[in-house]
Design a protein around this motif. Structure first.
Motif, short mmCIF file in Angstrom:
data_model
loop_
_atom_site.label_atom_id
_atom_site.label_comp_id
_atom_site.label_asym_id
_atom_site.label_seq_id
_atom_site.Cartn_x
_atom_site.Cartn_y
_atom_site.Cartn_z
N GLU A 139 2.70 -4.60 8.08
CA GLU A 139 3.43 -4.47 6.90
C GLU A 139 3.02 -2.72 7.43
O GLU A 139 4.08 -1.18 7.09
CB GLU A 139 2.88 -3.67 5.50
CG GLU A 139 3.21 -3.22 5.00
CD GLU A 139 3.71 -3.24 2.96
OE1 GLU A 139 3.41 -2.87 1.94
OE2 GLU A 139 2.73 -4.58 2.41
N GLU A 143 5.79 0.08 8.61
CA GLU A 143 5.95 1.66 7.70
C GLU A 143 6.16 2.78 8.54
O GLU A 143 6.13 4.06 8.37
CB GLU A 143 4.88 1.68 6.73
CG GLU A 143 6.00 0.94 5.91
CD GLU A 143 4.12 1.09 4.36
OE1 GLU A 143 3.44 1.33 4.07
OE2 GLU A 143 4.97 -0.05 3.98
N ARG A 147 9.97 1.32 10.20
CA ARG A 147 10.71 -0.30 10.25
C ARG A 147 9.79 -0.65 8.88
O ARG A 147 10.02 -2.35 9.39
CB ARG A 147 10.63 -0.86 11.43
CG ARG A 147 11.26 0.06 12.51
CD ARG A 147 13.32 -0.08 12.23
NE ARG A 147 13.28 0.34 13.89
CZ ARG A 147 13.88 -0.13 14.60
NH1 ARG A 147 14.04 -1.17 14.62
NH2 ARG A 147 14.43 0.03 15.23
N ASP A 149 11.70 -2.59 6.92
CA ASP A 149 12.81 -3.98 5.97
C ASP A 149 11.84 -4.61 7.09
O ASP A 149 12.43 -6.12 7.36
CB ASP A 149 13.82 -3.45 6.46
CG ASP A 149 14.60 -2.12 4.91
OD1 ASP A 149 13.65 -2.42 4.01
OD2 ASP A 149 15.39 -2.45 5.53
#
Length: 253
Positions: A139, A143, A147, A149
């Protein structure tokens, strides 16, 4: 199809496969002189690719070994470039196609570290676990590179335990690069010093040997390479996960 065989910097027998490493820092042609100056200062050996798609890519020689003063590997070089530029930076390193390492920074702040198999670090003892470490950093990586998603898919790719008899870490890295929007030609960096398939031509790369170019670099590079090939860079994980003795969990007693 398995990648072409090459030998890592420490020439250990029995494990042939691609070894390469790259430091990526956000930047364009205007930022390139500062990156070159930083690399000269630490007597870096490797190549600098022309800035493209918002990234300056620096490739180590050897990719998995010591590439700069102070026993720096490509990971330590990436940390220096990210800090000096104040920009996002990423290091990726593949060792003989059996280990993938990823480290990311936001300027001087380290975002996280990932290693697909900590047990494959040089000198690792038998207690170090071989399972992927750091997949939960997906994650943060996503971030950092805008990106968000892709975080869930990235975590799934990073936490998978590959069958090393049939799947190579370059294949995992190709998926990671695609999800994060990073240059996918990095998986072919093992072709250096020749042209990189789908990537920049060798003639378009800036070649540094011990921080110097041209004939001065060639002369300096020979002596520096002899010294550096005897040493290993710092491990990706300073405190890797370990098993409990002979593999028996003490909580079972």
């Amino acid at each position: 199809m398995p990648p072409p065989q090459s030998v890592s910097h420490d020439d250990a027998p029995g494990e042939a496969g691609e070894s390469y490493g790259a430091a990526l820092v956000r930047g364009d042609h205007a930022a390139l002189p500062a990156v070159i100056d930083s690399l000269r200062t630490i007597r870096f050996s490797g190549w600098i690719a022309p800035p493209a798609e918002g990234w300056i890519v620096v490739l180590g020689d050897p990719g998995d070994g010591v590439v700069a003063a102070g026993k720096r590997g490509i990971v330590e070089v990436a940390a220096l470039l990210a800090e000096s530029s104040g920009s996002p930076g990423v290091a990726v390193r593949v060792r003989r196609d059996r280990q993938l390492a990823i480290v990311a920074w936001r300027g001087a702040e380290e975002i996280g570290r990932y290693c697909s198999d900590p047990s494959r670090e040089p000198g690792a003892d038998g207690d170090i676990l071989s399972e992927p470490y750091g997949a939960e950093r997906a994650e943060g990586f996503a971030e950092l590179l805008d990106r968000p998603d892709a975080a869930e898919d990235l975590a799934a790719v990073l936490e998978e335990e590959l069958d090393i008899e049939s799947i190579f870490e370059s294949e995992r890295l190709a998926q990671v690069l695609g999800l994060l929007g990073l240059p996918r030609w990095l998986v072919a960096a093992g072709a250096l010093p020749h042209d990189i398939p789908t990537g920049p031509r060798a003639v378009d790369l800036i070649r540094l040997r011990g921080g110097a170019v041209g004939m001065a670099g060639r002369a300096r590079g020979v002596a520096i390479h002899r010294m550096r090939r005897r040493a290993d860079p710092p491990p990706i994980l300073a405190d890797p996960p370990r098993s409990h003795g002979a593999g028996i969990d003490p909580w079972l007693f």
